[in-house]
Every structure is written in structure tokens, then in C-alpha cells.
Design an enzyme around this catalytic site. Structure first.
Site, PDB file in Angstrom:
ATOM      1  CG  ASP A 204      -1.868   4.109  -4.491  1.00  0.00           C
ATOM      2  OD1 ASP A 204      -2.400   3.633  -5.518  1.00  0.00           O
ATOM      3  OD2 ASP A 204      -2.346   3.958  -3.356  1.00  0.00           O
ATOM      4  N   GLY A 230       4.150   3.686  -8.652  1.00  0.00           N
ATOM      5  CA  GLY A 230       4.802   2.392  -8.820  1.00  0.00           C
ATOM      6  C   GLY A 230       3.862   1.241  -8.539  1.00  0.00           C
ATOM      7  CG  ASP A 231       3.180  -3.366  -9.373  1.00  0.00           C
ATOM      8  OD1 ASP A 231       2.674  -3.699  -8.281  1.00  0.00           O
ATOM      9  OD2 ASP A 231       3.192  -4.117 -10.367  1.00  0.00           O
ATOM     10  CG  HIS A 250      -8.730  -5.024   3.506  1.00  0.00           C
ATOM     11  ND1 HIS A 250      -9.889  -4.484   4.019  1.00  0.00           N
ATOM     12  CD2 HIS A 250      -8.306  -4.142   2.557  1.00  0.00           C
ATOM     13  CE1 HIS A 250     -10.161  -3.337   3.404  1.00  0.00           C
ATOM     14  NE2 HIS A 250      -9.209  -3.113   2.523  1.00  0.00           N
TER      15      HIS A 250
HETATM   16  N1  SAH Z   1      -4.133   3.244   2.268  1.00  0.00           N
HETATM   17  C1  SAH Z   1      -5.221   4.017   1.686  1.00  0.00           C
HETATM   18  C2  SAH Z   1      -5.839   3.367   0.429  1.00  0.00           C
HETATM   19  C3  SAH Z   1      -6.383   1.992   0.623  1.00  0.00           C
HETATM   20  S1  SAH Z   1      -7.135   1.322  -0.860  1.00  0.00           S
HETATM   21  C4  SAH Z   1      -6.294   4.234   2.725  1.00  0.00           C
HETATM   22  O1  SAH Z   1      -6.356   3.512   3.694  1.00  0.00           O
HETATM   23  O2  SAH Z   1      -7.112   5.151   2.538  1.00  0.00           O
HETATM   24  C5  SAH Z   1      -5.796   0.342  -1.509  1.00  0.00           C
HETATM   25  C6  SAH Z   1      -4.768   1.163  -2.281  1.00  0.00           C
HETATM   26  O3  SAH Z   1      -3.838   0.255  -2.885  1.00  0.00           O
HETATM   27  C7  SAH Z   1      -5.378   1.993  -3.422  1.00  0.00           C
HETATM   28  O4  SAH Z   1      -5.006   3.324  -3.292  1.00  0.00           O
HETATM   29  C8  SAH Z   1      -4.783   1.343  -4.668  1.00  0.00           C
HETATM   30  O5  SAH Z   1      -4.609   2.235  -5.738  1.00  0.00           O
HETATM   31  C9  SAH Z   1      -3.471   0.798  -4.149  1.00  0.00           C
HETATM   32  N2  SAH Z   1      -2.887  -0.250  -5.003  1.00  0.00           N
HETATM   33  C10 SAH Z   1      -3.525  -1.289  -5.587  1.00  0.00           C
HETATM   34  N3  SAH Z   1      -2.665  -2.048  -6.292  1.00  0.00           N
HETATM   35  C11 SAH Z   1      -1.443  -1.463  -6.158  1.00  0.00           C
HETATM   36  C12 SAH Z   1      -0.139  -1.788  -6.644  1.00  0.00           C
HETATM   37  N4  SAH Z   1       0.058  -2.872  -7.412  1.00  0.00           N
HETATM   38  N5  SAH Z   1       0.905  -0.984  -6.296  1.00  0.00           N
HETATM   39  C13 SAH Z   1       0.691   0.115  -5.504  1.00  0.00           C
HETATM   40  N6  SAH Z   1      -0.526   0.468  -4.999  1.00  0.00           N
HETATM   41  C14 SAH Z   1      -1.574  -0.310  -5.329  1.00  0.00           C
END
Ligand code: SAH
Length: 346
Positions: A204, A230-231, A250
Site C-alpha cells: 500500500d 509502494g505504488d 472500484h
Molecule cells: N483493501 C483495503 C483498502 C481499500 S481502500 C480494504 O478493503 O479495506 C483502497 C486502498 O488502495 C487504500 O488503502 C489506498 O491507500 C490504496 N492505494 C491507493 N493508491 C495506491 C497506489 N498507487 N499504490 C498502492 N496502494 C494504493
């Protein structure tokens, strides 16, 4: 929603929907001020509550009186306010509580973005970015307190959905499970407890992983769980045999979703599987909560809730075949993807 309002006159039904945000915002005040925690052991006077929350007692009284009229808090004969079954759902740290969800959805980010829903409808662009001048993920990266509330809200919802999700998500036999966009790792901790021989990886954004570290350490799982700041548009950790994306796809438009899915395709072991956990929008106008979550996506993230046909197309474009959809007693389902034979990730 249609079912709920069917028993009142059309005018009253319209009125209830129009003023729905009044009660929602009053509940937000209770969540933000921690009022449910303050009365959990017994009723308190408004004067006491005002001192404890640093608020204006006569105004706080009006909020509590209104809330009590719809079952949130109960006023006793001596004018003290106490808990009700609904306020238990706003207490901190109680299983099933949605206090942080109330704070994030009705507080400083989602609510102003929803206020500009018309902008999104007119332009197709993000109301959030219009109001705040930046994307939501950037906002949270630079506002740690808000981010903490949002991440905790995601954990709360995940905890509520978790039994249904774990029932539908069969991870037996998988050795290295990657949860991409896994938030603080709430789902991963339960997976690792349910599958004691599996190892987990949560990727995340850096500020989220920082919070995740505390959770994983507190649960004594650090030896079996890797946390990667990371990304997922750059890459996701390699060599997993199961890749989970829960409430991630989503958040993104088709192009960005395909990029994330392709990165999973590229990283996974040849016999790996993809598990996308999302609601699948049914056709027709039946009540379905995620049709409104879709509007949340419209104003907040630029993503969308999708139908089965739409998910199938996304999977295909990223080199996966949508093998099966396992529904749960909730609206959320597990969409299982396998690599299409002969697909190399471009
Ligand atoms: N899977 C978790 C969080 C969902 S919210 C759950 O269901 O509870 C979406 C997640 O995507 C968030 O934690 C956000 O920080 C992460 N996110 C957004 N952009 C991102 C990126 N570029 N790389 C990694 N994670 C990312």
C-alpha cells in the site's frame, strides 16, 4: 431504499430523503466528538458532555435531543443522555462499530465532495479534486490525521464483511498471498490466522503501511507478513500465487484498473490466481447499496462500481479469464481470475 419508504405518502418519502443528510450530519457530530464512548458506562448531563467535548452546551443539547428522537441516545427523566443499541455502533474499538466510517464519510472529505456532485455530473470529472485541488490519495498522504481516520474506516468495514469474505475466498494451498492496496492489513491478519502455513505480503502507499506495521506487530505476525510501501501502478511484489484486490479496482477508471491488473499478471507465479473482491452491480432497478457507493466513487476517486460484463471485459484486457464469481450474503463477491493461456503481459 424504495422498500423503506413505500409505506409513507410520496410527499413524506421525498421529505425523508431530502432531509436524510440532517440526521446523518448529526450522527457525524456524535462520532466526531466521541459522544457514544462518553456515555457508554452510563448517562451524563449535557453540561458534563459539553465540558468533556469542548462544545457549547445549549447547541449540543439540541443535537442530542434530535438524535434521541430517532433512537440515537436516550434522554432520562433527569435530562441525562445515555446509550442505545445504535450508539453502541459508534463506540471506539467495539466489533462492528462504524465510528471512523461516520467520521470519514460525513466529515471533512467525502461530504464536501458530495456537495459538488453536480460538478461531476456536468463534467464527468472528480468533485473531490475540484473542491480540494488534489486527488484524494494525495490529500490523505499530506493530512495524516484524516488518513488515519480513513484507513481505520476501511478496517472497520473490512472487519464487518470479513466472515462473509473469508467464507467465499478459498485460499487453501496458496503459499505466498499478496494483498495489493491492502490498507493496514486487516484482511491479511485474518487470512494468516486462517491459513497458518501461508505467508502474506501487503502493499500500500507509504503512509498506510506505516500504520499497518503497528497492527501486524501487535498481532505477532511480522515473521509471516511482509509490508511493502509502494505504488501498485509501478509494480506489485513478485512471486505470489494469490493476488487479492479488495475494494481497489472500484477506485479506478478502466485504464488504471487494467494497469493494476496487468501488474498482478506480470508479478504472479504461472499458476497464480487473482481474487478481486468487489460488489457486482445487478441489472435492473432493484435496491442495491453499491449503486450509491458508485456515486461515492464518482465524486471521490474517479472509479466506478461495475457489472459482471464490465468486470469480465477488464479481466480479459489484462490477460485474465474471469473463472468464477462467488457471491456472499453481503453485496460483496469474490471474482476469481486465472491467466488466459498464452497471455504474456505487455
Ligand atoms: N483493501 C483495503 C483498502 C481499500 S481502500 C480494504 O478493503 O479495506 C483502497 C486502498 O488502495 C487504500 O488503502 C489506498 O491507500 C490504496 N492505494 C491507493 N493508491 C495506491 C497506489 N498507487 N499504490 C498502492 N496502494 C494504493
Amino acid at each position: 431504499m424504495a422498500a423503506e419508504v413505500a409505506s409513507v405518502s410520496p410527499t413524506m418519502a421525498v421529505f425523508q430523503v431530502l432531509t436524510g443528510f440532517w440526521s446523518a450530519r448529526a450522527v457525524y457530530i456524535a462520532a466526531k466528538l466521541g459522544l457514544a464512548d462518553l456515555v457508554k458506562d452510563g448517562p451524563k448531563t449535557v453540561a458534563e458532555l459539553a465540558v468533556l467535548t469542548g462544545t457549547h452546551a445549549p447547541s449540543l443539547y439540541r443535537v442530542l435531543r434530535a438524535l434521541a428522537s430517532i433512537g440515537w441516545f436516550e434522554e432520562d427523566a433527569s435530562g441525562r443522555f445515555g446509550p442505545t443499541p445504535l450508539t453502541v455502533g459508534l463506540q471506539t474499538g467495539v466489533p462492528g462499530s462504524l465510528r471512523f466510517l461516520a467520521m470519514t464519510e460525513l466529515g471533512e472529505e467525502h461530504y464536501p465532495a458530495w456537495g459538488d456532485l453536480l460538478f461531476s455530473v456536468k463534467t464527468g470529472k472528480l468533485a473531490f479534486n475540484q473542491v480540494f485541488g488534489m486527488a484524494n490519495w494525495e490529500f490523505w498522504a499530506s493530512h495524516p490525521e484524516n488518513a488515519q481516520i480513513f484507513n481505520q474506516a476501511m478496517s472497520e468495514v473490512t472487519a464487518v464483511l470479513e466472515p462473509a469474505v473469508l467464507e467465499a475466498l478459498d485460499l487453501s494451498g496458496f503459499k505466498r498471498i499478496v494483498d495489493a492496496g491492502g490498507g493496514k492489513g486487516t484482511l491479511m491478519t485474518s487470512i494468516l490466522r486462517a491459513y497458518p502455513s501461508a505467508r502474506g505480503v501487503v502493499i500500500d502507499l507509504p503512509h498506510v503501511i506505516e500504520q499497518g506495521r503497528q497492527l501486524i506487530d501487535a498481532q505477532g505476525l511480522s515473521a509471516r507478513c511482509e509490508l511493502v510501501a509502494g505504488d501498485f501502478f509501478e509494480s506489485v511484489p513478485e512471486g505470489g500465487d494469490a493476488y487479492i484486490l479488495k475494494w481497489v479496482i472500484h477506485d479506478w477508471d478502466d485504464e488504471r484498473s487494467i494497469a493494476i491488473l496487468k501488474n498482478c499478471h506480470r508479478a504472479m507465479s504461472p499458476d497464480g490466481k487473482l481474487f478481486v473482491i468487489e460488489a457486482v452491480i445487478p441489472s435492473g432497478s432493484e435496491p442495491f447499496f453499491h449503486k450509491f457507493m458508485d456515486l461515492n466513487m464518482l465524486v471521490m476517486t474517479g472509479g466506478r462500481e461495475r457489472t459482471e460484463t464490465e468486470y469480465r471485459a477488464l479481466f480479459e484486457k489484462a490477460g485474465f479469464h474471469l473463472n468464477r464469481i462467488t457471491s456472499t450474503p453481503t453485496e460483496v463477491a469474490v471474482l476469481e481470475g486465472v491467466r488466459r493461456t498464452g497471455t504474456e503481459t505487455q
